[in-house]
Structures are given as structure tokens and as C-alpha cells.
Write an enzyme that holds these catalytic residues in place. Structure first.
Site, PDB file in Angstrom:
ATOM      1  N   TRP A  57      13.853  32.571 -48.202  1.00  0.00           N
ATOM      2  CA  TRP A  57      14.996  31.634 -48.429  1.00  0.00           C
ATOM      3  C   TRP A  57      14.903  30.169 -48.743  1.00  0.00           C
ATOM      4  CZ3 TRP A  57      20.105  32.806 -49.045  1.00  0.00           C
ATOM      5  CH2 TRP A  57      20.941  31.845 -48.640  1.00  0.00           C
ATOM      6  N   TRP A 117      23.064  26.119 -38.416  1.00  0.00           N
ATOM      7  CA  TRP A 117      22.525  24.760 -37.959  1.00  0.00           C
ATOM      8  C   TRP A 117      23.222  24.036 -36.952  1.00  0.00           C
ATOM      9  CZ3 TRP A 117      18.187  21.739 -38.098  1.00  0.00           C
ATOM     10  CH2 TRP A 117      16.976  22.167 -38.655  1.00  0.00           C
TER      11      TRP A 117
END
Length: 314
Positions: free
Chosen positions: A179, A124
């Protein structure tokens, strides 16, 4: 915005992490403020290397790299994203968005008056950092992208879809349909558990405890749990960013690892699309999983230092 602040005692005597904490305040966008933590190592006037972590890690992930990059003559800035590490942690998943994370990191850059930076981004850290590069290229001297992506399916690049599909599912590893489901439903979901899944080398109990240190209990983990849901949330903005990123003509190096089941299919995407990737010595970090800073931090630091030296000498 309601938030929790991890007690300082949780960060006492962390292994391999001798760094002094630094803090500044950022607007929570709802009339309040949040305290954001960052590491600031090296000489203040030295060229800046900005290291951005991803999900669900924090600045501890870069502990092996920081001393080596500082020793080479650089100032290293490593923020903890809001919701992670020693930064404040809003308690509701709805408090987090991709755009807010970009806004918070941008606030740190502006308050510290950082410019001419080399961005090092993973996971991220790339989804946030590469948006900043696209929107404010004048702030950056170069980019090292490691096991990351900027999802924007309108580009219709097959590797973008393949990488996101792998990241989303991981069925064989975690035993959930996606996920997203894993992060939302698994009752004992911890940072160390996830990071251990994403490393090629096994973590010691002491290192696991350090990754879990920011989260005394599950009430602190809203930011970590919501990240998978945020990945596809701003495809329009990401697509617009890609249109600018492909024209980024400053040095852009890819250093993906060889044992990342999530991002390995992305290794060729940036070199195929971004102008600044041409002529760069894109490299593979061997024996590294998704969290290659943990597995092979010294190897990645060497790549970063050589990249920075090349930029400064040109």
C-alpha cells in the site's frame, strides 16, 4: 510551513452535505499557523460525539450519520484532519507526522473546550483518537471503534501483525507490492479511487467527485499520500499508549464491518485487551467495507446512538 488552501468553490453543491463550515487556527509547530476545518452540529450544550475520519477521506464520510446522531440529542463535532477536506494542506510529505496529527486534533479539542466526549473513530481516526484517549482519558466518556487499530507490535498480539500486513499489501486489489508503494507511485492516485476500493457498495460519480473535492490537483495530496508511511512510525509511543489503553475502563464498543479486507482481523483485539470492552454489545456492521460510514452510515449511527444513550442513562 508552506500550505495550500482549497478554494471554497470546490465545495459548492456537494450532495448530502448541507453542513456549515467552522474554522480555527492551530500551530504548525514551525512558527506559523494552519486553518483547521470542523463541523459542529446540534445544540451547543448537548453531550458531544467526536467523529474522526481516516485516510484519504474527510468529514464528508460522516454525512449520513451526523443528522441521525444530532436528532437523538447530541452535539456532533467532525474535524477535517490537517491535509484533508477543508483544512489547510501542507505541501511536503515531511510536514506530516503521527504526533503532529495528534497535536492538531488535541488543539481543536482544547480550543473548543470539549470534554465528556464519546469518540467515534475509523481507520486513522483511531490511530490518532486512541492515542488521545490513552493520554487524556478524563476527556472521554466512551469510545466506538470501527475498522481501526493502534499498531504496536511489542504487544505481540497475532491479530495486530495480521491486520497491518493486510493493510500494507492489498496486492490483489491494487496491483502494487505494498500500500505504501501504491500511495507513493501511482500517478493518478485520488481519494475517490481509494475509497471506492474500500467500500462494499459502488460510489456514484457525484459521490466520487465529492470525495475528490478537497484536492483540485495532486499538489494538494501530500497529506493523503504520506499516511501509509506513517503507520509504523511511532511504535514506541503506540506501545506506551497501549499500556494505558488496556486500563481504560469507560465503555468501549467495537463496531467492525463484515466486508473489510483490511481490518476484519482486528475485530477481537480490543475486546481481548481493553478493560472498558467488557460487557459491551460489540457488533458487526453488515454489508460494510472498510469505509463503513459510506456503505452503512445509518446502521453505524444507530449503534452509536444506542451506545451513547446507555452511557448517559448509567
Amino acid at each position: 510551513m508552506r500550505y495550500l488552501r482549497t478554494p471554497d468553490s470546490c465545495f459548492a453543491n456537494l450532495p448530502e452535505y448541507p453542513f456549515a463550515p467552522h474554522y480555527l487556527m492551530v500551530d504548525d509547530t514551525e512558527g506559523g499557523q494552519l486553518r483547521m476545518h470542523y463541523l459542529d452540529e446540534g445544540e451547543r450544550q448537548a453531550p458531544v460525539v467526536l467523529m474522526l475520519h481516516g485516510e484519504p477521506s474527510w468529514s464528508f464520510l460522516y454525512r449520513k450519520m451526523i443528522p441521525l446522531v444530532v436528532a437523538a440529542g447530541y452535539r456532533v463535532i467532525v474535524p477535517d484532519l490537517i491535509g484533508f477536506g477543508r483544512s489547510d494542506k501542507p505541501t511536503e510529505q515531511s510536514d506530516y507526522s503521527h504526533s503532529r496529527h495528534i497535536f492538531w486534533v488535541d488543539s481543536l479539542l482544547k480550543q473548543l473546550q470539549l470534554k465528556d466526549m464519546v469518540l467515534v473513530c475509523q481507520d486513522w481516526g483511531g490511530l490518532i483518537g486512541l492515542r488521545l484517549v490513552a493520554e487524556q482519558p478524563e476527556l472521554f466518556a466512551g469510545v466506538v471503534a470501527a475498522n481501526t487499530m493502534l499498531p504496536a507490535f511489542p504487544l505481540k498480539h497475532p491479530n495486530l501483525r495480521a491486520a497491518f500486513s493486510k493493510w500494507q499489501q492489498l496486492r490483489a486489489t491494487v496491483g502494487f507490492g505494498s500500500w505504501f508503494s501504491f500511495s507513493q507511485l501511482y500517478p493518478s492516485w485520488t481519494a475517490a479511487f481509494v475509497i471506492n476500493l474500500g467500500t462494499a457498495l459502488r460510489l456514484s460519480p457525484e459521490i466520487k467527485a465529492a470525495y475528490n473535492a478537497p484536492y483540485p490537483d495532486q499538489t494538494y495530496m501530500a497529506g493523503a499520500r504520506v499516511f501509509p508511511r506513517l503507520v509504523p512510525s511511532e511504535m514506541k509511543q503506540n506501545s506506551q499508549a497501549w499500556k494505558k489503553l488496556i486500563n481504560f475502563n469507560k465503555p468501549f464498543l467495537c463496531a467492525f464491518s463484515d466486508k473489510d479486507p483490511i481490518m476484519s482481523s482486528m475485530a477481537g483485539v480490543f475486546p481481548a485487551l481493553v478493560a472498558g470492552c467488557r460487557g459491551q454489545a460489540h457488533t458487526t456492521i453488515y454489508n460494510g467495507g472498510h469505509f463503513l460510514q459510506e456503505d452503512q452510515g445509518e446502521q453505524l449511527a444507530e449503534v452509536v446512538v444506542k451506545f451513547c444513550q446507555k452511557i448517559r442513562s448509567s
